[in-house]
Every structure is written in structure tokens, then in C-alpha cells.
Design a protein around this motif. Structure first.
Motif, PDB file in Angstrom:
ATOM      1  N   PRO A   1       0.816  -1.225   0.000  1.00  0.00           N
ATOM      2  CA  PRO A   1       0.000   0.000   0.000  1.00  0.00           C
ATOM      3  C   PRO A   1       0.844   1.268   0.000  1.00  0.00           C
ATOM      4  O   PRO A   1       1.920   1.315   0.617  1.00  0.00           O
ATOM      5  N   ASP A   2       0.371   2.263  -0.688  1.00  0.00           N
ATOM      6  CA  ASP A   2       0.978   3.591  -0.654  1.00  0.00           C
ATOM      7  C   ASP A   2      -0.159   4.599  -0.487  1.00  0.00           C
ATOM      8  O   ASP A   2      -0.705   5.124  -1.454  1.00  0.00           O
ATOM      9  N   ASP A   3      -0.529   4.835   0.760  1.00  0.00           N
ATOM     10  CA  ASP A   3      -1.672   5.695   1.056  1.00  0.00           C
ATOM     11  C   ASP A   3      -1.439   7.131   0.611  1.00  0.00           C
ATOM     12  O   ASP A   3      -2.378   7.832   0.234  1.00  0.00           O
ATOM     13  N   LYS A   4      -0.174   7.560   0.649  1.00  0.00           N
ATOM     14  CA  LYS A   4       0.133   8.939   0.274  1.00  0.00           C
ATOM     15  C   LYS A   4      -0.231   9.190  -1.189  1.00  0.00           C
ATOM     16  O   LYS A   4      -0.793  10.234  -1.540  1.00  0.00           O
ATOM     17  N   ILE A   5       0.099   8.234  -2.048  1.00  0.00           N
ATOM     18  CA  ILE A   5      -0.213   8.372  -3.478  1.00  0.00           C
ATOM     19  C   ILE A   5      -1.659   7.999  -3.755  1.00  0.00           C
ATOM     20  O   ILE A   5      -2.317   8.589  -4.610  1.00  0.00           O
ATOM     21  N   GLY A   6      -2.147   6.990  -3.037  1.00  0.00           N
ATOM     22  CA  GLY A   6      -3.517   6.547  -3.245  1.00  0.00           C
ATOM     23  C   GLY A   6      -3.613   5.163  -3.849  1.00  0.00           C
ATOM     24  O   GLY A   6      -4.642   4.805  -4.427  1.00  0.00           O
TER      25      GLY A   6
END
Length: 372
Positions: free
Chosen positions: A157-162
């Protein structure tokens, strides 16, 4: 008499002092060689056991997804796309593939087309997520779940990017395996040219890791070449000729972040009088394209590719998207890598010119989805 004995003793001590560093250097090289060969051996074995997820949500029915392919001329991207299409058929989804054709403008236009389709989910396949940050933000705001393959150096997961999940093998292990093979093949004295593309963060991370590994082992990086992967057909013939003229026999091995760089080196190497097995020896840190398998099998201007299980990763992308739609966490699965050489090219999918592990992954995913 005492003076003569003193002189003999002094000469003996001086001889030891001269020989000892050489002995230590040879031993250090032998130890590094053994370590390098152990790393390579670890990744040349057959992959027969499923080590991925065994539980997850059942198929979310009736979904239409879009695959945004960075460039379908790239064998890695094409292989993953094929895997997605195969998995989508198994889970019961409709797939639309849009080709970004290897340019920023093409990828931007492809993302716009995807948004117009209002899909249930988007798979970003083989381009840097940061490059398309505005479009990704738009999809995130629209509540469209996104998964990716090689969209950046972060796995999962990369929540910052989405991104719900970015799927990949461990790119640092891929790079280390390629560098260690080259070191061992050069008997501890490689002279390396590294090819990368600064358009992609993951490509720079892989190239930097190869450079670090070669230099740590005591090899030489002759040149670090940043050239766009989408322009290899135009650039690599002349670039190869120039590098041969510049480095001659000092250039023992090439390390590239993708097989595509070697698709267009052969004619220039042959024109310089090189046979398929002469230096420079070409080693790719990804992705295990069909043309790379063919070159390795034929012994023509490439000896190694560190392959990813592209078809399996396509299935994983569909599974991760199914998890995202169902509202559960990503699987946490890190797919295996495989060092492909002439000695093992015929197993784990080799006859089909791909690394396709014989570990039953298709049935495992179908069981999770309730499709068996």
C-alpha cells in the motif's frame, strides 16, 4: 655470521610482508565469490511451493476494470497484462486495456480515457505513479480503487499516493542477484556498464543498488548510463558502438534494469566482431521477457535475466483489486524472483519463454474467489 643471519631474517620477513597482502586479497576475493555464487544459487532453483495467500474475499461479481499499460512493447508490461486478462476471465470480470505507448503524453491520455469509462477499478501497469499524480488524485477522489505493478519502489500500500497495493518482487533482491552473477562470472573483476531510465523511480533505485553491489564487491562501474527505455530502439545501436570504442575489453558485463535494452544491442556487437558469448556479457535485472529467454536459450548476446513471474503478478493484481473492492486489507504477498540462465531456462515456464512458477497459483486464487 650474526649479520648474515640478520639479513636472511630481514629478507624473509620482507617477503612475508609483501606476499601477505596479496594472499589476504585473494582470500577476500574467494570469500566474496563464494557469497556471490550462494546468492545466485538461491534464485536459480525451481519454484514449486505456493507461498502466497490462501484466504481472502470471494469474487466481487460483475466488475469492469481498466488496465493502463505504460507501453505494451515492453515485455514485462505485456506479460502482466496477459496475466490480468487471464485472471479476470477466471474471476468473471470484464477488462479494458489502454496502451500509454511509452510516452508521458500517451499515459496521461490513457488515464483520461480510463476515468471516462468510470470503471470498478484501475490497474496501473508499468509506469511511475508520481508522474500521473494529478490523475491518480482524481481517481482517488472518485472512489475508484487502484492497484499497480512497478509504479514505484514501495511494495504494498501507498496511502500517500492513493494506491491500494503496488505489486512487485523485491527489486533490491533482483538488482543484487544480477550484480552478484556478473561479479562471479567475471571471476571477481567485472568492468560494468549500467543502463537505467530516470523517468522511473524504481529504475533508478534498481540501478543504484546494482552500482552499490558491484563496488562493494570490488568490481568497477565503468559508466552509469541514463537513457529512456521507450527509446532503446533508436538509441542503443549507436550507444553500444560508442561504449565499445570507449572501453574496449574493459567492458566485461552490462547490467540493465530491463531486458528491453538488450533487444537492440546485438547488431552493433556483431558488427564489432563479437560473437553471442563474447564480452560484454549482458545481464538484466528484470523482467524476463520472451526475447530475453530466446537470447539466453540461443546463447546470443544475453546470458541472464532476473525474471519476475509476470503472469502470476497479473493474477495477484486482480486479487488485490478484489480485496480493495471488498474493503479488506491487501494480501501482503511478495512474489518470487528467478535467475534465468542457459542451465535452467527450460523449467518453470521456460518452454513458453517466461517465468511461470509451477506452484499451482491459478488454482489457489480460484479457490479463494469461490471459482472452483
Amino acid at each position: 655470521m650474526q649479520r648474515r643471519n640478520f639479513l636472511k631474517s630481514s629478507v624473509a620477513m620482507l617477503s612475508v610482508a609483501i606476499v601477505a597482502p596479496a594472499m589476504f586479497a585473494d582470500q577476500a576475493r574467494a570469500d566474496a565469490m563464494a557469497d556471490a555464487m550462494a546468492i545466485v544459487e538461491k534464485y536459480t532453483q525451481k519454484v514449486t511451493a505456493w507461498d502466497g495467500p490462501t484466504s481472502g474475499p470471494r469474487a466481487q461479481e460483475g466488475k469492469t476494470i481498466v488496465v493502463l499499460a505504460g507501453d505494451l512493447k515492453n515485455g514485462g508490461i505485456l506479460g502482466v497484462t496477459t496475466g490480468v486478462e487471464e485472471a479476470a476471465e477466471a474471476i468473471g470480470w470484464e477488462v479494458k486495456v489502454i496502451d500509454g505507448a511509452g510516452s508521458i503524453g500517451g499515459r496521461t491520455a490513457a488515464f483520461g480515457q480510463a476515468m471516462a469509462l468510470q470503471p470498478s477499478g484501475i490497474i496501473i501497469n508499468g509506469f511511475d505513479a508520481v508522474e500521473q499524480a494529478p490523475a491518480i488524485e482524481q481517481a482517488k477522489a472518485a472512489g475508484i480503487p487502484m492497484v499497480a505493478w512497478h509504479a514505484g519502489p514501495t511494495i504494498g500500500p501507498d496511502d500517500k499516493i492513493g494506491l491500494f497495493a503496488n505489486v512487485s518482487t523485491d527489486s533490491m533482491q533482483v538488482s543484487a542477484a544480477a550484480a552478484n552473477w556478473a561479479y562471479a562470472d567475471a571471476k571477481g573483476k567485472p568492468g560494468v556498464v549500467i543502463f537505467t531510465d530516470s523517468t522511473y523511480a524504481i529504475a533508478i533505485a534498481k540501478a543504484d543498488r546494482m552500482k552499490e553491489e558491484i563496488e562493494k564487491l570490488g568490481g568497477t562501474v565503468l559508466e552509469y548510463v541514463d537513457t529512456p527505455i521507450a527509446e532503446t530502439s533508436q538509441r542503443m545501436p549507436q550507444l553500444t558502438t560508442s561504449l565499445l570504442q570507449k572501453y574496449g575489453d574493459s567492458w566485461t558485463h552490462s547490467l540493465a534494469i530491463n531486458d528491453l535494452y538488450f533487444d537492440f544491442m546485438g547488431p552493433s556487437l556483431a558488427a564489432a566482431g563479437k560473437t553471442g558469448t563474447d564480452a560484454p556479457i549482458n545481464v538484466a535485472a528484470g523482467d524476463g521477457s520472451e526475447s530475453a529467454y530466446q537470447r539466453i536459450r540461443a546463447g546470443q548476446f544475453q546470458k541472464v535475466t532476473v525474471a519476475e513471474p509476470l503472469n502470476l503478478q497479473g493474477w495477484q493484481l486482480v486479487d488485490e483489486l478484489n480485496r480493495a473492492i471488498a474493503g479488506v486489507k491487501w494480501s501482503g504477498y511478495l512474489s518470487p524472483l528467478h535467475v534465468v540462465t542457459a542451465d535452467n531456462v527450460e523449467f518453470d515456464g521456460g518452454p513458453k519463454n517466461s517465468f511461470d512458477p509451477d506452484n499451482g497459483y491459478r488454482d489457489e486464487y480460484k479457490k479463494m474467489w469461490g471459482k472452483m
